[in-house]
Enzyme design. Structure first.
Site, PDB file in Angstrom:
ATOM      1  N   LYS A 222     -30.143  27.418 -13.259  1.00 39.88           N
ATOM      2  CA  LYS A 222     -31.347  27.376 -14.091  1.00 39.88           C
ATOM      3  C   LYS A 222     -31.309  26.103 -14.925  1.00 39.88           C
ATOM      4  CE  LYS A 222     -33.598  28.824 -18.196  1.00 39.88           C
ATOM      5  NZ  LYS A 222     -33.623  27.482 -18.772  1.00 39.88           N
ATOM      6  N   GLU A 296     -19.446  24.851 -22.463  1.00 40.45           N
ATOM      7  CA  GLU A 296     -19.322  23.485 -22.993  1.00 40.45           C
ATOM      8  C   GLU A 296     -20.434  23.340 -24.017  1.00 40.45           C
ATOM      9  OE1 GLU A 296     -20.301  20.079 -23.926  1.00 40.45           O
ATOM     10  OE2 GLU A 296     -20.734  19.559 -21.845  1.00 40.45           O
ATOM     11  N   CYS A 330     -23.631  15.677 -26.527  1.00 40.25           N
ATOM     12  CA  CYS A 330     -22.781  16.655 -27.212  1.00 40.25           C
ATOM     13  C   CYS A 330     -21.532  16.012 -27.789  1.00 40.25           C
ATOM     14  CB  CYS A 330     -22.419  17.792 -26.267  1.00 40.25           C
ATOM     15  SG  CYS A 330     -21.832  17.256 -24.657  1.00 40.25           S
ATOM     16  N   GLU A 427     -24.235  19.793 -36.173  1.00 38.15           N
ATOM     17  CA  GLU A 427     -24.700  18.880 -35.132  1.00 38.15           C
ATOM     18  C   GLU A 427     -26.183  18.577 -35.331  1.00 38.15           C
ATOM     19  OE1 GLU A 427     -23.952  18.468 -30.369  1.00 38.15           O
ATOM     20  OE2 GLU A 427     -24.558  20.428 -31.117  1.00 38.15           O
TER      21      GLU A 427
END
Length: 852
Positions: A222, A296, A330, A427
């Site tokens: 997906k 992750e 990331c 983040e």
């Protein structure tokens, strides 16, 4: 968007015109030659979108799912419009799938798995090689589609993303060829549910799909809602390359659709890359299901600059670290941690460099930064910057040019922040760099590790000795020395702590898509009424009220003048910090054998005992982890030596507790000694390797300890199970809090004195006896425990996986199924080492003599 101070803004306009057939075009204004000579500015160098438009038009700019080797356009489905972030131009519409579509895709993958997993390794290798060749033939198409769909500069998709994609496919074609030898003893998991984000749509897809297919799995993927097109293109190219139908399937839908894919009962493993928040949701949604999962997740990576660094190189490194892909990475180096003595100079250079960064149309080859993927993401980035500004931070934004239209955000530098500031800890996922300063290397390490994340880091210094020491000290999955955001198929990429667990790439990445050959997929009974809040509740033990002669104090009674003399009652204690300590709550638990006879007592552990044990383990961890591996091996051998000295005594204890024959009990002791020797041998033989990446330099994989590990032991094989779990953890440098067999814990209590006489440092092994579920609850809930291994009930396994989501602990559970601890296949081996280490890749470039 208004330009800021110190900005020289040139607007590159992009107008979207829709023709009679509703097809929109991608145009960029061009200055005249005279204007270019007059201003000496970079002129636009547009990449033609024609090849991408032609592919879209081939499909009438409308896509369904790609399942079982063909397009599937189910009726009565909602549609999603994919748009170019740079211009807002409509590219295509894609289907919003539902549960019925998941059933079809997973069914196709399951059917294909039977044949695909049985193919010879060489045949699978040929298929992957063919896919690599065909992607290579369509490189330009992939690069343009990715740039249009994501908004990133065409230079990045053309020169970074797509070459990395091709490199991964070729590399894993090699692993497919070698699977029977290099991965002997492992087998494919089954059907993989892969969910990938929008920042590197094709590259991160490949990172999941390649190792999965190489190991013999099939995949249902997906893609992210914003960026679906390159995944659909890749599926079509796989079919063109001859990949068998059903081996790779793409389904599109919203976030809930992805969760439904992950929780499908016939999906055997979930591979997810995305935000930490969604990772938590998936971890809890799949808890207790028997699925493998790798995550992750996010990061807040430190970019550490010492005064011994090459500052000009470091400035260019900043550009690669935080402004590459608009900071939507990331592992973005979003925390600049710079030595005080050079901070002002470096910040001045960075500000000057920012004024030369060009923002513009993603297909313009002369720009440095493209558009943010979506207006909602741009709003989120700006909100965090404005909050920091309101808290007193100094915000500097500058660039050479920025379009007035489109979803753009200027490169941003934030100073005057605190270590606890939200913008320092959370983040941002945008082109925003925050600055902290340090004085000493120890302070730099402390600041680097002052985060819940642990994905990437870079260290900048011309002193390699300093760089290596700092790199080894930062808790992160990848550390680059004098570089940042370098990736290669031969080196696994992944995080620690709340950056997730599992690796993409390298041999280490293959284990995410394989299971030991002896295992079958655990399918535990569904716990529909499981109450997470009620798990582990306990009531203190009460006296069993046996007759006098049945009391445990008469189990080893002696005679004095013809009278029975009871043995001296032993004080029930824990083993914490290298000392025997009374339980915080003065309760004792009776140990009853199969004949319902009390054979002894142990302390009943509580939350306070767990807290004390975790503190002791954390105190011991730095010294134990840095000990020479040979020294750790010698201590484990010494434990084996001292255990053998008490062989008959401990065997008798096992026999009394469990009802086993004395011979079988002696065999358990002998197997435990043998297992200690096995793990002692591995103490200095699993340290890592040099990875053969494309870097001109050395990429070194280091097997680091996980940290503080909690362990709950099984009831069967009370000594062998205990030894088989504690030994691999400690030989790899971890410290542990271990809960011995709840039913038969006296074997572990007997080890207190064995440890005391074996030079084992205090705090390396901490033993807390009592009710396993109660102690498990508080160990898993503890935020300073990095991993938990659980071998108990189905309910306990579900709780461990569910509760671990809070701080993304690594877990290893048995779902209530037992294993034969005496069997070397099940009781030892690489599976244990996999759980006992973290893979860190340290990248060290070179280039003093020869050009790279």
């Amino acid at each position: 968007m208004a330009s800021t101070a110190a900005s020289v803004v040139q607007t590159v306009t992009s107008k979207n015109k829709e023709n009679d057939s509703s097809k929109e075009t991608h145009k960029t204004s061009k200055p005249t030659l005279a204007e270019i000579f007059k201003t000496l500015e970079y002129g636009p160098a547009p990449e033609s979108p024609d090849v991408a438009y032609a592919w879209l038009d081939d499909h009438q700019r409308s896509f369904g799912h790609f399942i079982d080797g063909k397009w599937l356009n189910p009726e009565n489905r909602k549609r999603y419009e994919s748009r170019c972030p740079a211009t807002g131009e409509k590219l295509a519409s894609t289907v919003q799938g539902n549960q019925e579509d998941i059933e079809v895709a997973v069914g196709a993958a399951r059917k294909a798995f039977v044949k695909w997993s049985a193919l010879p390794a060489h045949v699978r290798a040929r298929h992957l090689y063919s896919v690599a060749r065909h992607v290579q033939k369509h490189m330009r198409l992939f690069a343009v589609v990715e740039s249009l769909d994501n908004g990133k500069p065409i230079r990045e998709t053309r020169d970074c993303d797509i070459p990395t994609v091709i490199r991964h496919i070729y590399h894993h074609a090699g692993w497919a060829q070698l699977a029977d030898t290099e991965m002997r003893g492992w087998k494919p998991v089954g059907v993989i549910g892969a969910i990938v984000p929008w920042n590197f749509p094709l590259m991160l897809l490949i990172w999941k799909v390649c190792p999965a297919l190489a190991m013999g799995n099939t995949v249902v993927l997906k893609p992210a809602t914003y960026t679906r097109l390159s995944a659909l293109l890749f599926a079509e190219v796989c079919a063109e390359a001859g990949l068998p139908p059903g081996v790779f399937n793409v389904v599109t839908g919203n976030g809930a659709f992805g969760s439904n894919l992950a929780t499908h009962s016939d999906v055997d493993k979930v591979g997810f890359t995305g935000s930490t928040e969604v990772g938590r949701i998936l971890r809890q949604a799949t808890a207790g299901s028997g699925k493998k999962i790798s995550l992750e997740l996010g990061g807040k990576s430190p970019f550490v600059v010492f005064d011994s660094a090459d500052f000009d190189s470091a400035v260019e490194g900043v550009v690669d670290a935080i402004y590459f892909n608009q900071g939507q990475v990331c592992s973005a180096g979003s925390r600049l941690i710079v030595q005080e003595s050079c901070a002002d100079l470096l910040i001045k250079k960075i500000k000057e460099r920012m004024t030369h960064l060009r923002l513009g149309d993603s297909l313009d080859k002369s720009i440095d930064m493209g558009a943010i993927v979506d207006p909602s993401q741009r709003k989120s980035v700006d909100m965090m910057v404005q909050e920091a500004k309101a808290e007193g931070a100094h915000v500097y934004q500058a660039c050479a040019s920025i379009p007035s239209d489109g979803c753009y955000y200027p490169p941003t530098l934030v100073t005057n922040v605190q270590t606890v500031s939200k913008i320092v800890q959370e983040e941002v996922f945008g082109p925003v760099l925050v600055v902290l300063t340090f004085r000493t290397p120890k302070e730099a390490i402390a600041l680097s590790n002052n985060t819940v994340f642990g994905l990437g880091a870079s260290v900048w210094t011309e002193n390699l000795s300093l760089g290596l020491e700092v790199a080894l000290s930062i808790r992160s999955g990848s550390v680059w020395i004098n570089g940042h955001n370098m990736f290669d198929a031969a080196a696994g990429f992944g995080g620690m702590r709340e950056s997730g667990f599992g690796r993409d790439g390298g041999k280490e990445g293959l284990y995410e898509y394989a299971v030991p050959a002896w295992q079958t997929r655990p399918r535990p009974a569904e716990l529909k009424d499981f109450d997470v809040k009620a798990f582990g509740k306990s009531v203190a033990p009460r006296p069993l009220n046996p007759s006098n002669k049945e009391s445990h104090i008469y189990s080893n009674a002696s005679k004095l003048n013809g009278q029975d003399v009871p043995s001296i009652d032993r004080t029930c204690k824990m083993y914490i910090g290298g000392s025997q300590k009374r339980p915080d709550a003065p309760y004792a638990r009776a140990v009853v054998n199969p004949d319902n006879k009390t054979v002894g007592q142990v302390g009943e552990g509580s939350r306070k005992d767990i807290r004390d044990a975790v503190e002791a383990a954390h105190k011991a961890f730095p010294g134990w982890g840095k000990r020479a591996a040979h020294n750790r091996a010698q201590i484990v051998y010494f434990v084996a030596e001292n255990l053998e000295l008490r062989r008959d005594e401990i065997a008798m204890r096992i026999s009394e507790m469990t009802g086993k024959s004395l011979e079988d009990s002696k065999l358990e002791v002998d197997l435990s000694i043998q297992r200690l020797f096995y793990w002692g041998a591995y103490a200095d033989k699993y340290g890592g390797t040099v990875q053969e990446t494309v870097l001109y330099g050395a990429t070194v994989k280091v097997h680091e300890p996980v940290g503080v590990i909690g362990i709950a032991c099984p009831d069967d094989w009370p000594l062998l199970g205990f030894v088989s779990l504690f030994a691999p953890a400690v030989i790899r440098g971890n410290t542990i809090i271990i809960i011995p067999s709840e039913k038969y814990p006296l074997s572990a209590v007997d080890l207190y004195q064995v440890f005391d006489t074996s030079d084992l440092p205090g705090g390396v092994v901490n033993i807390v006896t009592g009710y396993r579920e109660h102690l498990t609850k508080y160990l898993v809930d503890h935020q300073d425990v990095e991993a938990f291994w659980y071998f108990g009930s189905n309910e306990g396994s579900k709780y461990v996986e569910y509760a671990s989501a809070v701080n993304i602990k690594r877990t290893w559970v048995n779902y209530g199924f037992s294993r034969d601890w005496a069997d070397p296949e099940q009781g030892q081996g690489e599976e244990f080492l996999y759980h006992a280490v973290e893979c860190k890749n340290i990248w060290m470039p070179m280039g003093e003599i020869f050009a790279n």
